[in-house]
Design a protein around this motif. Structure first.
Motif, PDB file in Angstrom:
ATOM      1  N   SER A 135      21.620   9.923 -19.500  1.00  0.00           N
ATOM      2  CA  SER A 135      21.240  11.173 -18.658  1.00  0.00           C
ATOM      3  C   SER A 135      21.962  10.966 -16.973  1.00  0.00           C
ATOM      4  O   SER A 135      21.433  11.633 -15.950  1.00  0.00           O
ATOM      5  N   TYR A 137      12.642  13.665 -30.373  1.00  0.00           N
ATOM      6  CA  TYR A 137      11.270  13.986 -29.661  1.00  0.00           C
ATOM      7  C   TYR A 137      10.964  12.719 -29.375  1.00  0.00           C
ATOM      8  O   TYR A 137      10.079  12.063 -29.019  1.00  0.00           O
ATOM      9  N   ARG A 182      10.592   9.397 -26.853  1.00  0.00           N
ATOM     10  CA  ARG A 182      10.789  10.144 -25.517  1.00  0.00           C
ATOM     11  C   ARG A 182      11.660   9.398 -25.066  1.00  0.00           C
ATOM     12  O   ARG A 182      12.059   9.841 -23.862  1.00  0.00           O
ATOM     13  N   LEU A 191      14.190  11.773 -24.884  1.00  0.00           N
ATOM     14  CA  LEU A 191      13.407  13.267 -23.960  1.00  0.00           C
ATOM     15  C   LEU A 191      13.646  12.817 -22.877  1.00  0.00           C
ATOM     16  O   LEU A 191      14.268  14.362 -21.710  1.00  0.00           O
ATOM     17  N   ASN A 192      14.189  11.861 -22.263  1.00  0.00           N
ATOM     18  CA  ASN A 192      13.498  11.375 -20.804  1.00  0.00           C
ATOM     19  C   ASN A 192      15.168  11.615 -20.544  1.00  0.00           C
ATOM     20  O   ASN A 192      15.713  12.410 -19.107  1.00  0.00           O
ATOM     21  N   SER A 203      16.443  15.000 -19.919  1.00  0.00           N
ATOM     22  CA  SER A 203      16.199  16.117 -19.177  1.00  0.00           C
ATOM     23  C   SER A 203      16.195  16.624 -17.840  1.00  0.00           C
ATOM     24  O   SER A 203      15.983  17.681 -17.484  1.00  0.00           O
ATOM     25  N   GLN A 204      17.290  16.069 -17.638  1.00  0.00           N
ATOM     26  CA  GLN A 204      18.059  15.874 -16.190  1.00  0.00           C
ATOM     27  C   GLN A 204      19.576  17.289 -16.114  1.00  0.00           C
ATOM     28  O   GLN A 204      19.802  17.379 -15.157  1.00  0.00           O
ATOM     29  N   GLU A 249      11.443  23.943 -26.248  1.00  0.00           N
ATOM     30  CA  GLU A 249      10.818  22.744 -24.775  1.00  0.00           C
ATOM     31  C   GLU A 249      11.741  22.689 -23.731  1.00  0.00           C
ATOM     32  O   GLU A 249      11.162  21.703 -22.760  1.00  0.00           O
ATOM     33  N   LEU A 250      13.054  22.518 -24.755  1.00  0.00           N
ATOM     34  CA  LEU A 250      14.199  22.938 -23.628  1.00  0.00           C
ATOM     35  C   LEU A 250      14.040  23.793 -22.222  1.00  0.00           C
ATOM     36  O   LEU A 250      13.561  24.899 -21.904  1.00  0.00           O
ATOM     37  N   GLU A 251      14.208  23.974 -20.775  1.00  0.00           N
ATOM     38  CA  GLU A 251      13.840  23.990 -19.654  1.00  0.00           C
ATOM     39  C   GLU A 251      14.878  25.013 -20.304  1.00  0.00           C
ATOM     40  O   GLU A 251      14.398  26.364 -19.408  1.00  0.00           O
TER      41      GLU A 251
END
Length: 263
Positions: free
Chosen positions: A105, A120, A122, A125-126, A129-130, A164-166
């Motif tokens: 992260s 998947y 959590r 994924l968190n 996310s950035q 689902e990736l940005e």
């Protein structure tokens, strides 16, 4: 980036002066942000094809692999070369897991190896996310095919994870062998976009095969062991009893500890 620049990176990160068959084309296609598929035999350097672009790209590469031992070996080698990498799988205890998620992260990891079942979670994924996810590389890609996903059903979720990736990263896939049907299945299941595909020969010059029909198999086995003294080998046998017999009757030979017995 020019070919010369890529070869400088190859030397810097891996110590090699040149690529081997198939590698350069795959590395170039990935660096051009083109989905890629490598069908190359074991020992042909498939991992370098995604590791080198991962180090050249900005951000983080996710490598999906089903094999814990492979992850550990790959990450160990990368870390020895001073490359920030880690793996996420079921072998980690809770503290190890969360420590690694923190590093991911914080953007401190270039290459993350992860089991498909963990994509998947959590926490993972968190953690990403950035991050700028520059590539998703799928190792043992035949596992997405119709006969492989019965073994690791989570491989079927990879395409949804990528969606689902940005920002969709470049996607690369690698396997040692694949029939035309399996190759097509890999492309469809992972939804590769017009992938650049490299298929190299399955011929491995360092391997030698010979079939013998001996009358006294055990005597011939001893002769082979004697002639191969100092080398490693594998003896396959169809029953535990025969393995135990070979071990017992060969126990006085110095070379036997170098032989792996498989039942």
């Amino acid at each position: 980036m020019t070919i010369a620049d890529i070869k400088v990176a190859l030397k810097k990160f891996f110590g090699y002066n040149k690529f081997i068959l198939g590698q350069e084309k795959l590395v170039n296609s990935i660096l051009q942000k083109q989905d890629s598929l490598g069908i190359m035999p074991t020992g042909s350097g498939k991992s370098l094809c995604y590791q080198l672009p991962a180090l050249i790209f900005d951000g983080t590469t996710i490598v999906i692999s089903p094999l814990i031992s492979l992850m550990k070996d790959q990450v160990s080698i990368l870390q020895e070369n001073g490359i920030s990498s880690t793996y996420i799988n079921s072998s980690l205890n809770q503290d190890e897991y969360f420590n690694r998620l923190d590093l991911i992260s914080e953007g401190k990891i270039k290459i993350v190896y992860i089991a498909p079942e963990r994509l998947y979670s959590r926490g993972f994924l968190n953690a990403i996310s950035q991050n700028n996810i520059n590539m998703v590389a799928v190792d043992e890609a035949h596992c997405v095919s119709q006969w492989g996903h019965d073994f690791r059903t989570a491989y079927l979720d990879i395409k949804n994870f990528i969606k689902e990736l940005e920002v969709r990263p470049v996607v690369s896939a690698f396997t040692a062998t694949a029939t035309e049907n399996v190759e097509e299945d890999i492309i469809n299941q992972l939804e590769l976009k017009n992938p650049y595909t490299v298929k190299t020969s399955y011929d491995r010059k360092n391997l030698y095969f010979e079939v013998r029909k001996g009358k006294d198999k055990f005597k011939e086995l001893l002769e082979i062991l004697s002639s191969e003294k100092g080398n490693s080998g594998i003896i396959y046998s169809n029953t535990r009893k025969s393995v135990e017999s070979i071990t017992k009757n060969s126990s006085n030979m110095v070379i036997v500890p170098q032989v792996i017995m498989l039942v």
